[in-house]
Scaffold this motif. Sequence first.
Motif: not given
Length: 452
Positions: A111-115, A241-243, A406-409
């Motif tokens: 989460i923190y990396g994507s933020v 995907g998280a990013i 899958g993470m995006i959708l």
Amino acid sequence: MSTTTLDAGLRPEDEKLPVATAFLYGFQHILSMYGGVIAIPLIIGTAAKLPPAEVGMLVASALFVSGLATLLQSLGLPGLGSKLPLVNGTTFGAVSTMLAIIASGGGLPVIYGSVIVAGVIGFLLAPLFSRIQRFFPPVVTGTIITAMGISLLPVAAGWITNQDPGGASLTNLLLAGFTLAVVLVCTRIRQLARVAILVGIVVGTVVAALFSQADFSQVGQGSVFAFPRPFHFGAPRFELGAIISMTIVIVVTLMEIMADLFAVAKVVGTRVDEKRIANGLRADMLATILAPLFNSFPPTAFAQNVGLVAVTKVKSRYTVAAGAVLLLLLGMFPLLGRVVACVPSAVLGGAGVVLFGSVAAAGVQTLQQADFERGNNIFVVATSLALVMFPIAVPAFYAQLPTWLGMILGSGISAAALSAVVLNLLLNGRHATRGALGDEMEAVPAPEPFEG
């Protein structure tokens, strides 16, 4: 792109009040947004199965970052900050995406990396956003906000059932129903309306404690005062995907911030130009980049505080800055966070019915600005909201896809956002950007989509 021009040389937002008065009004701002700030770390901490002490630390970190972001926005630095009375707090817009990351096994470091990455992208987009925002007319923004509310409502249900697959116990249903009733009653009392969620949680917790449904035994474990320790949950991890999902959230957050910038400037009676908008957006994005350092999540401008400025007629940005100092101090007391972490899940669920439902309601309110005389807008909304429901109804719906896709959708909101933007362009053609947010902002008050 400006609000009412002032004849006087002194801008209303630059008025300086006595220190005691400024802190009194600042405290009122905190009361109006406190419930929204503490809700997000409670949601994420519970989903990540953190012990109460660490959930308390997340709460304290959210308060600290909210204070930091509010100071940056209200007082400003060269090239940063709108210097308007805007209060910042953690945004509900990122909750569904963060829950999807946790569900996929990514945890807080992902989460923190994507933020961080999404914040950098948002910072770079800030000066160009007056062009980008034309792709987000009311039919798109309303669909996205409604999707956020829909995707969050199962969280409230999970709290009430306490994640029991057998359903909610009678005790939990009664406790959630009582909390919901307190919140609704408070909304009818003028003095309590803006802190209805907070009052509901407090009263619900007290009643739960009287019936031995709240456990405060771990409140005394840990320090009373502590400065947020950088990267307490480990170094950030960066997954594609998280990013991508978080970047979509940040683009929507930029729209919210810009809406609130226009709204508060109109309430105050001051000018906003492209430079001031860019400075305001950059301030929020810098706070977003720094939030993971202090173990918190993306901040945004809180629309309910814009409403408070309108009600009280106190336009000085220094009152908001005083409130930011109080938030920073509260963020250095993890003891307070541990007390909040002991709130029973059923109480949170009762408050969450209103808290999350209001997000969807705000989306519907935004959709009222869209032109549904053109049938294509109906298809944009219908298709996008359907995509939100698939992973809610069948959690394993996208399990056979590559993890990043899958993470995006799977977050629902990402799929809805992509669908709304693309379908609006394809189906509405040259009318796709008509009525975009920036074109109508002076006539339409900012929505209040993400905070309780």
